[in-house]
Design a protein around this motif. Structure first.
Motif, PDB file in Angstrom:
ATOM      1  N   UNK A 410       0.813  -1.213   0.000  1.00  0.00           N
ATOM      2  CA  UNK A 410       0.000   0.000   0.000  1.00  0.00           C
ATOM      3  C   UNK A 410       0.846   1.262   0.000  1.00  0.00           C
ATOM      4  N   UNK A 411       1.883   1.293   0.836  1.00  0.00           N
ATOM      5  CA  UNK A 411       2.725   2.484   0.901  1.00  0.00           C
ATOM      6  C   UNK A 411       3.481   2.692  -0.404  1.00  0.00           C
ATOM      7  N   UNK A 412       3.971   1.604  -0.969  1.00  0.00           N
ATOM      8  CA  UNK A 412       4.681   1.704  -2.243  1.00  0.00           C
ATOM      9  C   UNK A 412       3.735   2.149  -3.351  1.00  0.00           C
ATOM     10  N   UNK A 413       2.490   1.682  -3.281  1.00  0.00           N
ATOM     11  CA  UNK A 413       1.490   2.092  -4.261  1.00  0.00           C
ATOM     12  C   UNK A 413       1.265   3.601  -4.200  1.00  0.00           C
ATOM     13  N   UNK A 414       1.131   4.134  -3.004  1.00  0.00           N
ATOM     14  CA  UNK A 414       0.923   5.573  -2.859  1.00  0.00           C
ATOM     15  C   UNK A 414       2.116   6.357  -3.404  1.00  0.00           C
ATOM     16  N   UNK A 415       3.306   5.853  -3.128  1.00  0.00           N
ATOM     17  CA  UNK A 415       4.517   6.512  -3.644  1.00  0.00           C
ATOM     18  C   UNK A 415       4.520   6.508  -5.164  1.00  0.00           C
ATOM     19  N   UNK A 416       4.124   5.381  -5.768  1.00  0.00           N
ATOM     20  CA  UNK A 416       4.101   5.260  -7.233  1.00  0.00           C
ATOM     21  C   UNK A 416       3.072   6.221  -7.832  1.00  0.00           C
ATOM     22  N   UNK A 417       1.921   6.341  -7.183  1.00  0.00           N
ATOM     23  CA  UNK A 417       0.885   7.256  -7.668  1.00  0.00           C
ATOM     24  C   UNK A 417       1.371   8.701  -7.589  1.00  0.00           C
ATOM     25  N   UNK A 418       2.034   9.046  -6.499  1.00  0.00           N
ATOM     26  CA  UNK A 418       2.568  10.404  -6.349  1.00  0.00           C
ATOM     27  C   UNK A 418       3.631  10.673  -7.412  1.00  0.00           C
ATOM     28  N   UNK A 419       4.490   9.688  -7.649  1.00  0.00           N
ATOM     29  CA  UNK A 419       5.509   9.836  -8.692  1.00  0.00           C
ATOM     30  C   UNK A 419       4.858  10.081 -10.051  1.00  0.00           C
ATOM     31  N   UNK A 420       3.809   9.334 -10.319  1.00  0.00           N
ATOM     32  CA  UNK A 420       3.093   9.495 -11.584  1.00  0.00           C
ATOM     33  C   UNK A 420       2.508  10.902 -11.699  1.00  0.00           C
ATOM     34  N   UNK A 421       1.884  11.380 -10.632  1.00  0.00           N
ATOM     35  CA  UNK A 421       1.264  12.709 -10.656  1.00  0.00           C
ATOM     36  C   UNK A 421       2.302  13.805 -10.857  1.00  0.00           C
ATOM     37  N   UNK A 444      -7.145   7.759  -6.547  1.00  0.00           N
ATOM     38  CA  UNK A 444      -7.509   8.908  -7.368  1.00  0.00           C
ATOM     39  C   UNK A 444      -7.320  10.208  -6.600  1.00  0.00           C
ATOM     40  N   UNK A 445      -7.732  10.219  -5.344  1.00  0.00           N
ATOM     41  CA  UNK A 445      -7.586  11.451  -4.566  1.00  0.00           C
ATOM     42  C   UNK A 445      -6.118  11.804  -4.357  1.00  0.00           C
ATOM     43  N   UNK A 446      -5.278  10.787  -4.168  1.00  0.00           N
ATOM     44  CA  UNK A 446      -3.840  11.037  -4.010  1.00  0.00           C
ATOM     45  C   UNK A 446      -3.274  11.641  -5.289  1.00  0.00           C
ATOM     46  N   UNK A 447      -3.660  11.056  -6.412  1.00  0.00           N
ATOM     47  CA  UNK A 447      -3.180  11.580  -7.696  1.00  0.00           C
ATOM     48  C   UNK A 447      -3.594  13.039  -7.879  1.00  0.00           C
ATOM     49  N   UNK A 448      -4.857  13.342  -7.630  1.00  0.00           N
ATOM     50  CA  UNK A 448      -5.357  14.704  -7.837  1.00  0.00           C
ATOM     51  C   UNK A 448      -4.683  15.699  -6.893  1.00  0.00           C
ATOM     52  N   UNK A 449      -4.364  15.261  -5.705  1.00  0.00           N
ATOM     53  CA  UNK A 449      -3.735  16.159  -4.735  1.00  0.00           C
ATOM     54  C   UNK A 449      -2.304  16.529  -5.123  1.00  0.00           C
ATOM     55  N   UNK A 450      -1.649  15.678  -5.901  1.00  0.00           N
ATOM     56  CA  UNK A 450      -0.243  15.919  -6.241  1.00  0.00           C
ATOM     57  C   UNK A 450      -0.039  16.322  -7.707  1.00  0.00           C
ATOM     58  N   UNK A 451      -1.093  16.307  -8.494  1.00  0.00           N
ATOM     59  CA  UNK A 451      -0.957  16.628  -9.918  1.00  0.00           C
ATOM     60  C   UNK A 451      -0.940  18.142 -10.127  1.00  0.00           C
ATOM     61  N   UNK A 471     -11.213  15.915  -3.509  1.00  0.00           N
ATOM     62  CA  UNK A 471      -9.912  16.073  -4.163  1.00  0.00           C
ATOM     63  C   UNK A 471     -10.075  16.697  -5.549  1.00  0.00           C
ATOM     64  N   UNK A 472     -11.142  16.309  -6.256  1.00  0.00           N
ATOM     65  CA  UNK A 472     -11.398  16.876  -7.579  1.00  0.00           C
ATOM     66  C   UNK A 472     -11.720  18.365  -7.475  1.00  0.00           C
ATOM     67  N   UNK A 473     -12.503  18.734  -6.481  1.00  0.00           N
ATOM     68  CA  UNK A 473     -12.844  20.150  -6.284  1.00  0.00           C
ATOM     69  C   UNK A 473     -11.581  20.968  -6.025  1.00  0.00           C
ATOM     70  N   UNK A 474     -10.731  20.464  -5.173  1.00  0.00           N
ATOM     71  CA  UNK A 474      -9.489  21.180  -4.866  1.00  0.00           C
ATOM     72  C   UNK A 474      -8.586  21.261  -6.097  1.00  0.00           C
ATOM     73  N   UNK A 475      -8.594  20.200  -6.894  1.00  0.00           N
ATOM     74  CA  UNK A 475      -7.802  20.216  -8.127  1.00  0.00           C
ATOM     75  C   UNK A 475      -8.346  21.262  -9.101  1.00  0.00           C
ATOM     76  N   UNK A 476      -9.667  21.349  -9.204  1.00  0.00           N
ATOM     77  CA  UNK A 476     -10.288  22.335 -10.094  1.00  0.00           C
ATOM     78  C   UNK A 476      -9.953  23.762  -9.651  1.00  0.00           C
ATOM     79  N   UNK A 477      -9.965  23.992  -8.355  1.00  0.00           N
ATOM     80  CA  UNK A 477      -9.649  25.322  -7.828  1.00  0.00           C
ATOM     81  C   UNK A 477      -8.185  25.662  -8.096  1.00  0.00           C
ATOM     82  N   UNK A 478      -7.332  24.671  -7.933  1.00  0.00           N
ATOM     83  CA  UNK A 478      -5.891  24.880  -8.114  1.00  0.00           C
ATOM     84  C   UNK A 478      -5.505  25.002  -9.588  1.00  0.00           C
ATOM     85  N   UNK A 479      -6.198  24.242 -10.441  1.00  0.00           N
ATOM     86  CA  UNK A 479      -5.870  24.215 -11.870  1.00  0.00           C
ATOM     87  C   UNK A 479      -6.854  25.107 -12.628  1.00  0.00           C
TER      88      UNK A 479
END
Length: 520
Positions: A410-421, A444-451, A471-479
């Motif tokens: 799980x932790x490695x998965x989160x790291x991989x998602x963050x790397x992708x974002x 998905x929320x992790x990806x949106x938070x770091x993209x 997370x999508x709302x925050x991404x929309x506000x940021x992007x």
């Protein structure tokens, strides 16, 4: 502006609006009832391809309202209850697209609906087949003589159907019908009426020079020698075109013999721009494609790996689906021509073959830095894939149908998602995640938070979780550049989630994914 459209003061804009409703006959019909002007604009579009619609083909009676007395008598003698009414338009003249298989299917339904006595035995079924044949020929004769100008023709000949001699006579007298034909699709089925099909194709070869798009469906085995005359007719069609730009070959059961059809593309080597080959074994005939100097797009789907040798040409769009990778040839070809490739689609033949996918990714990372469109499917989201994406500094469109290793922690998965974002290039405008995060919630929320990519369009599989919505709302506000969020499972979208997401940014709209999807 709305009043001007209603009054008919902006015909070009009105026509563009109505053309977007081509596949929605109910809406088009409603438009035709608004006013006389709207009717005149809507009806020609509605009748461009009526045999496509999934409705009872009652409209065939409208075509038959222009039959002469002898033809009406023939139908009545066969037991057709034909009611003739006064028509407002010459509907047949509006035809643009004709699919012979669809026409035959609709003619059969219409015939059954209009028989005085229902069909109840095999003898009557034979009678129905003969009657349907008559109806089809009458329809074709009407269409050929209507003044219509066809743009697209799809031919799939039934073994039960046969052109009557008067059809060929009508074609000869009405050259206008095929004078602007641009798209021709032909299915060469071994069981169909060969002589019948050959005769029709010979007529086409003599009357058509405007085809820019040709699609052929070829089977693996053809028995009788009479097929040779059929293939000769196809060859003549290819030879006689002024500028064939798009060629699609679909093989059933991986045929190995192509009867000189592919070799004939030599006559179109200066105009051919796109070639798609699906389900075919290798043949030396394909070598002719290397002489096509203006070939820009090559699509190879579910084919022999030898066909990848055709990459030895200057193409900008490469589409490879379900093909084995030639580890010896690919690097040499990409080293020579990789700089030219701008659009790439790759779907792995075997998602379990990690080494094959890794080899392919490394080759493209090394030799294809100018990719602006990338579609990757059926491979693991590995470090190597992320490195490829991160290296593409001109990437604008990215579509993924990938997966994470089932055994990843799980932790490695989160790291991989963050790397992708975080690795997404700042040139990226379009991102389609498909079902990539479907089995690894909460990612998905992790990806949106770091993209931080300045996306204009984002496509996700679903939005049914409050955390993802936040997370999508925050991404929309940021992007600030984001305009659309497409959702594959839009029909399952919670209305409250949709309203909440759109309420925080008036510039962002949630839509069905197909409305904004982009293909190479």
């Amino acid at each position: 502006m709305a009043s001007k459209i209603l009054m008919g003061d902006m015909p070009e804009l009105m026509e563009n609006i109505l053309n977007n409703l081509k596949k929605d006959p109910n809406s088009l019909y409603s438009c035709s009832l608004v006013s006389r002007h709207w009717c005149k604009m809507s009806i020609p579009i509605l009748w461009q391809n009526p045999f496509l619609f999934n409705q009872k083909p009652l409209y065939i009676s409208e075509y038959f309202s222009s039959l002469d007395e002898d033809e009406i008598y023939i139908l009545k003698e066969y037991g057709i209850n034909l009611k003739i009414s006064r028509k407002l338009f010459n509907y047949a003249k509006f035809l643009k697209d004709l699919n012979l298989s669809n026409l035959e299917s609709k003619a059969r339904v219409w015939t059954s609906l209009n028989l005085v006595e229902p069909i109840s035995s095999k003898i009557h079924l034979d009678h129905l087949d003969a009657l349907v044949n008559i109806v089809i020929n009458l329809l074709l004769k009407l269409l050929f003589e209507s003044g219509a100008v066809l743009h697209k023709l799809v031919l799939s000949f039934s073994e039960l159907f046969e052109f009557k001699p008067e059809i060929f006579y009508s074609i000869g007298r009405n050259e206008l019908f095929f004078s602007r034909l641009q798209n021709l699709s032909l299915s060469v089925i071994p069981e169909f009426n060969i002589e019948n099909a050959t005769a029709f194709l010979k007529v086409l070869a003599k009357n058509i020079t405007t085809i820019s798009s040709l699609e052929l469906e070829i089977y693996s085995e053809y028995g009788p020698r009479s097929f040779h005359s059929l293939f000769h007719a196809i060859i003549q069609i290819i030879k006689s075109q002024d500028q064939l730009k798009w060629f699609n070959l679909v093989g059933e059961d991986h045929p190995t013999e192509f009867y000189g059809i592919i070799s004939t593309l030599e006559y179109q080597k200066n105009s051919l721009q796109e070639v798609a080959i699906e389900g075919c074994a290798y043949s030396k005939e394909f070598e002719v494609l290397k002489d096509c100097k203006n070939l820009e797009t090559l699509r190879i789907w579910n084919c022999s790996s030898k066909l990848l040798n055709l990459l030895d040409c200057k193409i900008s769009t490469l589409d490879i689906v379900n093909c084995a990778i030639d580890v010896h040839t690919i690097p040499l070809i990409l080293e020579k021509y990789g700089l030219l490739i701008q659009q790439l689609r790759f779907e792995s033949k075997n998602s379990d073959d990690f080494d094959e996918a890794l080899f392919f990714l490394e080759a493209f990372k090394s030799f294809c830095p100018n990719i602006t469109y990338l579609y990757i499917s059926s491979i693991e989201i590995s470090i190597q894939l992320l490195e490829l994406i991160g290296s593409l500094q001109k990437l604008q469109f990215l579509s993924l149908r990938c997966f994470f290793d089932d055994d990843i922690q799980e932790e490695e998965l989160k790291v991989r998602v963050i790397q992708f974002a975080e690795i997404l290039p700042l040139t990226l405008q379009y991102l389609d995640l498909g079902d990539t995060f479907l089995l690894c919630q909460p990612c998905l929320d992790i990806f949106l938070n770091y993209c931080n990519a300045p996306l204009k369009k984002l496509i996700i599989f679903r939005l049914d979780d409050e955390k993802d919505t936040r997370a999508l709302i925050e991404f929309c506000i940021r992007n600030k550049s984001l305009n659309y969020v497409g959702v594959y499972r839009y029909s399952d979208l919670d209305e409250n989630f949709r309203k909440e997401a759109e309420a925080h940014d008036a510039n962002v709209v949630l839509v069905p994914s197909q409305r904004i999807s982009v293909n190479c």
